[in-house]
Design a protein around this motif. Structure first.
Motif, PDB file in Angstrom:
ATOM      1  N   ALA A  55       7.226   1.524  10.969  1.00  0.00           N
ATOM      2  CA  ALA A  55       7.210   1.906   9.271  1.00  0.00           C
ATOM      3  C   ALA A  55       6.549   1.999   7.818  1.00  0.00           C
ATOM      4  O   ALA A  55       6.144   2.936   6.939  1.00  0.00           O
ATOM      5  CB  ALA A  55       9.210   1.822   9.009  1.00  0.00           C
ATOM      6  N   ASP A  56       6.087   0.774   8.330  1.00  0.00           N
ATOM      7  CA  ASP A  56       5.385   0.196   7.211  1.00  0.00           C
ATOM      8  C   ASP A  56       3.586   0.607   7.591  1.00  0.00           C
ATOM      9  O   ASP A  56       2.973  -0.095   6.634  1.00  0.00           O
ATOM     10  CB  ASP A  56       5.263  -0.801   6.883  1.00  0.00           C
ATOM     11  N   ILE A  57       3.386   1.433   8.130  1.00  0.00           N
ATOM     12  CA  ILE A  57       1.424   1.656   8.762  1.00  0.00           C
ATOM     13  C   ILE A  57       1.433   1.716   6.860  1.00  0.00           C
ATOM     14  O   ILE A  57       0.010   0.884   7.028  1.00  0.00           O
ATOM     15  CB  ILE A  57       1.639   2.841   9.250  1.00  0.00           C
ATOM     16  N   ALA A  58       0.946   1.863   6.498  1.00  0.00           N
ATOM     17  CA  ALA A  58       0.862   2.983   4.922  1.00  0.00           C
ATOM     18  C   ALA A  58      -0.042   1.499   3.784  1.00  0.00           C
ATOM     19  O   ALA A  58      -0.559   0.858   4.149  1.00  0.00           O
ATOM     20  CB  ALA A  58       1.534   3.600   4.696  1.00  0.00           C
ATOM     21  N   ALA A  59       1.333   0.535   4.430  1.00  0.00           N
ATOM     22  CA  ALA A  59       0.842  -1.147   3.908  1.00  0.00           C
ATOM     23  C   ALA A  59       0.473  -1.442   4.499  1.00  0.00           C
ATOM     24  O   ALA A  59      -0.665  -2.861   4.187  1.00  0.00           O
ATOM     25  CB  ALA A  59       2.467  -1.398   3.837  1.00  0.00           C
ATOM     26  N   ALA A  60       0.392  -1.409   5.930  1.00  0.00           N
ATOM     27  CA  ALA A  60      -1.068  -2.282   6.589  1.00  0.00           C
ATOM     28  C   ALA A  60      -2.916  -1.576   6.658  1.00  0.00           C
ATOM     29  O   ALA A  60      -3.187  -2.207   6.453  1.00  0.00           O
ATOM     30  CB  ALA A  60      -1.018  -1.873   8.399  1.00  0.00           C
ATOM     31  N   HIS A  61      -2.467   0.206   6.170  1.00  0.00           N
ATOM     32  CA  HIS A  61      -3.826   0.402   5.752  1.00  0.00           C
ATOM     33  C   HIS A  61      -4.511  -0.199   4.321  1.00  0.00           C
ATOM     34  O   HIS A  61      -5.408  -0.979   4.147  1.00  0.00           O
ATOM     35  CB  HIS A  61      -3.851   1.861   5.654  1.00  0.00           C
ATOM     36  N   GLN A  62      -3.216  -0.550   3.313  1.00  0.00           N
ATOM     37  CA  GLN A  62      -4.068  -0.714   2.172  1.00  0.00           C
ATOM     38  C   GLN A  62      -4.207  -2.363   2.160  1.00  0.00           C
ATOM     39  O   GLN A  62      -4.675  -2.993   1.382  1.00  0.00           O
ATOM     40  CB  GLN A  62      -1.910  -0.694   1.014  1.00  0.00           C
ATOM     41  N   ALA A  63      -3.096  -2.959   2.929  1.00  0.00           N
ATOM     42  CA  ALA A  63      -3.810  -4.479   3.098  1.00  0.00           C
ATOM     43  C   ALA A  63      -5.273  -4.280   3.525  1.00  0.00           C
ATOM     44  O   ALA A  63      -6.298  -5.624   3.405  1.00  0.00           O
ATOM     45  CB  ALA A  63      -2.730  -4.992   4.159  1.00  0.00           C
ATOM     46  N   PHE A  64      -5.407  -3.398   4.772  1.00  0.00           N
ATOM     47  CA  PHE A  64      -7.068  -3.701   5.068  1.00  0.00           C
ATOM     48  C   PHE A  64      -7.785  -3.490   4.100  1.00  0.00           C
ATOM     49  O   PHE A  64      -9.168  -3.862   4.181  1.00  0.00           O
ATOM     50  CB  PHE A  64      -6.755  -2.848   6.269  1.00  0.00           C
ATOM     51  N   GLU A  65      -7.232  -2.626   3.373  1.00  0.00           N
ATOM     52  CA  GLU A  65      -8.297  -1.785   2.051  1.00  0.00           C
ATOM     53  C   GLU A  65      -8.962  -2.985   0.930  1.00  0.00           C
ATOM     54  O   GLU A  65      -9.647  -2.777   0.906  1.00  0.00           O
ATOM     55  CB  GLU A  65      -8.200  -0.144   1.427  1.00  0.00           C
ATOM     56  N   ARG A  66      -7.947  -3.949   1.026  1.00  0.00           N
ATOM     57  CA  ARG A  66      -7.949  -4.982   0.322  1.00  0.00           C
ATOM     58  C   ARG A  66      -8.863  -5.848  -0.094  1.00  0.00           C
ATOM     59  O   ARG A  66      -9.306  -7.085  -0.801  1.00  0.00           O
ATOM     60  CB  ARG A  66      -6.880  -5.714   0.011  1.00  0.00           C
ATOM     61  N   GLY A  67      -9.149  -6.114   1.338  1.00  0.00           N
ATOM     62  CA  GLY A  67      -9.927  -6.982   2.252  1.00  0.00           C
ATOM     63  C   GLY A  67      -8.961  -8.372   2.254  1.00  0.00           C
ATOM     64  O   GLY A  67      -7.845  -8.854   1.802  1.00  0.00           O
ATOM     65  N   GLY A  68      -9.902  -9.094   1.975  1.00  0.00           N
ATOM     66  CA  GLY A  68      -9.543 -11.079   2.342  1.00  0.00           C
ATOM     67  C   GLY A  68      -8.407 -11.252   3.634  1.00  0.00           C
ATOM     68  O   GLY A  68      -7.864 -12.315   3.976  1.00  0.00           O
ATOM     69  N   VAL A  69      -8.678 -10.347   4.802  1.00  0.00           N
ATOM     70  CA  VAL A  69      -8.207 -10.853   6.056  1.00  0.00           C
ATOM     71  C   VAL A  69      -9.119 -11.350   6.441  1.00  0.00           C
ATOM     72  O   VAL A  69     -10.042 -11.945   6.628  1.00  0.00           O
ATOM     73  CB  VAL A  69      -8.386  -8.986   6.713  1.00  0.00           C
ATOM     74  N   VAL A  70      -7.400 -12.440   7.025  1.00  0.00           N
ATOM     75  CA  VAL A  70      -7.756 -13.325   8.747  1.00  0.00           C
ATOM     76  C   VAL A  70      -8.114 -12.814   9.430  1.00  0.00           C
ATOM     77  O   VAL A  70      -6.740 -13.168  10.121  1.00  0.00           O
ATOM     78  CB  VAL A  70      -7.252 -14.580   7.924  1.00  0.00           C
ATOM     79  N   GLY A  71      -8.770 -12.059  10.793  1.00  0.00           N
ATOM     80  CA  GLY A  71      -8.238 -11.536  11.583  1.00  0.00           C
ATOM     81  C   GLY A  71      -7.911  -9.864  11.887  1.00  0.00           C
ATOM     82  O   GLY A  71      -8.237  -9.812  10.779  1.00  0.00           O
ATOM     83  N   LYS A  72      -6.586  -9.562  12.118  1.00  0.00           N
ATOM     84  CA  LYS A  72      -6.449  -8.458  12.458  1.00  0.00           C
ATOM     85  C   LYS A  72      -4.671  -8.572  11.739  1.00  0.00           C
ATOM     86  O   LYS A  72      -4.708  -8.503  11.836  1.00  0.00           O
ATOM     87  CB  LYS A  72      -6.577  -8.219  13.590  1.00  0.00           C
ATOM     88  N   HIS A  73      -4.750  -7.160  11.086  1.00  0.00           N
ATOM     89  CA  HIS A  73      -3.498  -6.305  10.790  1.00  0.00           C
ATOM     90  C   HIS A  73      -3.440  -5.723  11.925  1.00  0.00           C
ATOM     91  O   HIS A  73      -3.746  -5.033  11.994  1.00  0.00           O
ATOM     92  CB  HIS A  73      -3.755  -5.459   9.609  1.00  0.00           C
ATOM     93  N   VAL A  74      -1.433  -5.615  12.748  1.00  0.00           N
ATOM     94  CA  VAL A  74      -1.280  -5.472  14.410  1.00  0.00           C
ATOM     95  C   VAL A  74      -0.275  -4.276  13.530  1.00  0.00           C
ATOM     96  O   VAL A  74       0.726  -4.944  12.287  1.00  0.00           O
ATOM     97  CB  VAL A  74      -0.854  -6.320  14.895  1.00  0.00           C
ATOM     98  N   VAL A  75       0.229  -2.671  13.560  1.00  0.00           N
ATOM     99  CA  VAL A  75       1.233  -2.396  13.195  1.00  0.00           C
ATOM    100  C   VAL A  75       2.378  -2.260  15.231  1.00  0.00           C
ATOM    101  O   VAL A  75       1.422  -2.494  16.141  1.00  0.00           O
ATOM    102  CB  VAL A  75       1.355  -0.890  12.998  1.00  0.00           C
ATOM    103  N   THR A  76       3.482  -2.290  14.794  1.00  0.00           N
ATOM    104  CA  THR A  76       4.251  -3.210  16.431  1.00  0.00           C
ATOM    105  C   THR A  76       5.252  -1.684  16.786  1.00  0.00           C
ATOM    106  O   THR A  76       5.969  -0.930  15.216  1.00  0.00           O
ATOM    107  CB  THR A  76       5.620  -3.354  15.946  1.00  0.00           C
ATOM    108  N   VAL A  77       6.008  -1.038  17.427  1.00  0.00           N
ATOM    109  CA  VAL A  77       6.721  -0.031  17.609  1.00  0.00           C
ATOM    110  C   VAL A  77       7.271  -0.877  18.230  1.00  0.00           C
ATOM    111  O   VAL A  77       8.076  -0.779  19.148  1.00  0.00           O
ATOM    112  CB  VAL A  77       5.867   0.799  18.854  1.00  0.00           C
ATOM    113  N   PRO A  78       8.938  -0.344  17.319  1.00  0.00           N
ATOM    114  CA  PRO A  78      10.220  -1.347  18.296  1.00  0.00           C
ATOM    115  C   PRO A  78      10.245  -1.022  19.077  1.00  0.00           C
ATOM    116  O   PRO A  78      10.329   0.326  19.423  1.00  0.00           O
ATOM    117  CB  PRO A  78      10.652  -1.066  17.028  1.00  0.00           C
TER     118      PRO A  78
END
Length: 319
Positions: free
Chosen positions: A292-315
């Protein structure tokens, strides 16, 4: 079932979790009950409308390049997989999908999955599908890394970068990681022999290197100039300026800038799994978001500064 789709190109706000029909596998296909997917550059540029030649302009368009989960059903002729098997895989990056990996279920050809590493969770597996296969193809097939060679990994703290540091180390390379200084401890633990702060290190201060793996896609001509005689460079960070630099470098023969679009099928996925099992590769996860929060995951990816991966879970309750 629920699936993330876009109905117009734009920012992360266009991502929608929609109710769609559950797909049915045809002959040679597998239905996967998805437990996790990750955010990749491909997902972001499709959403932004920068790959219309691939995605098309007809909506809705499915979101999510990779996935990890369990086999829910198989089509006629599929061998080697049974319902309940834990698998990981990727939808075809050069085909249009109305439902892709960020969904409760996804259908793919059986040659686009393999059994996931037994000791990894679905979240951990999803973080390595694209990152691990891209790094492996870059080092093994594109630049053909040989043990003892000096390797620079640029953008070393990202998903592909952390995988490339580990695999280059395991393949016998002497690894220099270029990343934020605060990531030095982690990158050293992953196998980097040296970590340089990209904020205070310019290309003319380092090298020469036998191999350069670039995940950033900028200043490519500057870094290409840091190749040793017979050196090879590959970039996976494509942009208009990167494409121009790649084309211009063709006159340099073996020292040109290489690129590719990772499109792993079963043999590559099996090879990545084997390297996880051997201890040569482990997941590096920055953050985990519910579907449900995949938009936030995309926004975090685009901000950069990541260490590794952003993962999205399906409950699990939704599957």
């Amino acid at each position: 079932m629920k699936a993330v789709q876009i109905t117009s190109f734009g920012t992360a706000d266009v991502l929608q979790v929609n109710e769609v029909d559950r797909p049915t596998p045809d002959a040679g296909e597998v239905l996967v009950s998805v437990e996790a997917s990750s955010v990749n550059g491909h997902d972001v540029i499709v959403r932004a409308g920068e790959l219309k030649m691939v995605s098309g302009r007809r909506f809705p368009i499915g979101v999510g390049l990779d996935f990890a989960g369990v086999v829910a059903a198989t089509g006629a002729g599929v061998e080697g997989y049974r319902v309940g098997d834990r698998v990981w895989g990727m939808v075809h990056p050069r085909q249009k999908h109305s439902v892709a990996g960020a969904a409760e279920y996804v259908v793919v050809s059986a040659d686009r999955i393999s059994h996931a590493p037994a000791d990894l969770s679905s979240v951990e597996s999803a973080s390595l599908v694209v990152a691990g296969s891209t790094a492996l193809i870059a080092l093994r097939d594109s630049v053909r890394l040989v043990g003892g060679e000096k390797v620079l990994v640029r953008g070393a703290a990202g998903g592909v970068g952390t995988a490339a540091v580990q695999l280059a180390h395991a393949m016998g390379g002497h690894v220099t990681a270029l990343a934020r200084d605060r990531h030095a401890k982690l990158l050293t633990e992953l196998g980097a022999d040296e970590v340089l702060d990209y904020g205070s290190t310019t290309s003319d201060q380092i090298g020469p290197f036998d191999v350069i793996v670039d995940t950033v896609g900028t200043e490519l001509h500057c870094y290409r100039g840091r190749l040793a005689k017979g050196g090879r460079m590959v970039t996976v960070g494509l942009s208009p300026s990167a494409i121009a630099a790649i084309a211009a470098s063709s006159v340099h023969g073996s020292r040109r800038i290489r690129t590719f679009s990772a499109n792993p099928e079963t043999p590559v996925l099996r090879d990545v799994a084997d390297r996880v099992t051997s201890g040569a590769l482990r997941p590096v996860i920055d953050s985990v978001y519910p579907l449900a929060d995949i938009a936030a995951a995309h926004q975090a990816f685009e901000r950069g500064g990541v260490v590794g991966k952003h993962v999205v879970t399906v409950p699990r309750s939704a599957v």
